[in-house]
Design a protein around this motif. Structure first.
Motif, PDB file in Angstrom:
ATOM      1  N   GLN A 105       0.725  -1.203   0.040  1.00  0.00           N
ATOM      2  CA  GLN A 105      -0.010  -0.128  -0.114  1.00  0.00           C
ATOM      3  C   GLN A 105       0.813   1.211   0.057  1.00  0.00           C
ATOM      4  O   GLN A 105       0.364   2.192  -0.600  1.00  0.00           O
ATOM      5  N   ARG A 106       1.863   1.510   0.677  1.00  0.00           N
ATOM      6  CA  ARG A 106       2.756   2.180   0.876  1.00  0.00           C
ATOM      7  C   ARG A 106       3.664   2.722  -0.463  1.00  0.00           C
ATOM      8  O   ARG A 106       3.649   3.633  -0.824  1.00  0.00           O
ATOM      9  N   LEU A 107       3.676   1.511  -1.306  1.00  0.00           N
ATOM     10  CA  LEU A 107       4.269   1.638  -2.763  1.00  0.00           C
ATOM     11  C   LEU A 107       3.087   1.889  -3.807  1.00  0.00           C
ATOM     12  O   LEU A 107       3.240   1.746  -4.830  1.00  0.00           O
ATOM     13  N   ASN A 108       2.005   2.244  -3.390  1.00  0.00           N
ATOM     14  CA  ASN A 108       0.825   2.372  -4.367  1.00  0.00           C
ATOM     15  C   ASN A 108       0.547   1.421  -5.018  1.00  0.00           C
ATOM     16  O   ASN A 108      -0.078   1.298  -6.142  1.00  0.00           O
TER      17      ASN A 108
END
Length: 83
Positions: free
Chosen positions: A13-16
């Protein structure tokens, strides 16, 4: 200072969503991401994720090209033309 950890899904999620869960596990196996296993979960150190995305220090030296390859087998004899 207390370390902060992210689950594998939180890293994705942090890296989309640009990487897969499988890639995160592969990076852990290669030692590029530091982690801990707690309660059956893989927890990634947030600092190691930052280090992977923004490397610090001097850039690695450029790779040297491989040495030239010698042809296999015997050298071919030159044909002599008599006429």
């Amino acid at each position: 200072m207390m370390k902060s950890y992210l689950s594998v899904r939180q890293v994705v999620q942090r890296l989309n969503g640009a990487v897969s869960v499988k890639l995160i596990y592969r990076l852990v196996a290669q030692g590029k991401l530091r982690c801990n296993r707690r309660l059956g979960k893989l927890l990634i150190e947030e600092d190691s994720l930052v280090d992977l995305l923004e490397p610090r220090g001097p850039p690695p030296p450029p790779e040297e090209p491989p040495p030239p390859r010698r042809p296999r087998g015997r050298p071919k004899k030159e044909k002599l033309e008599l006429w």
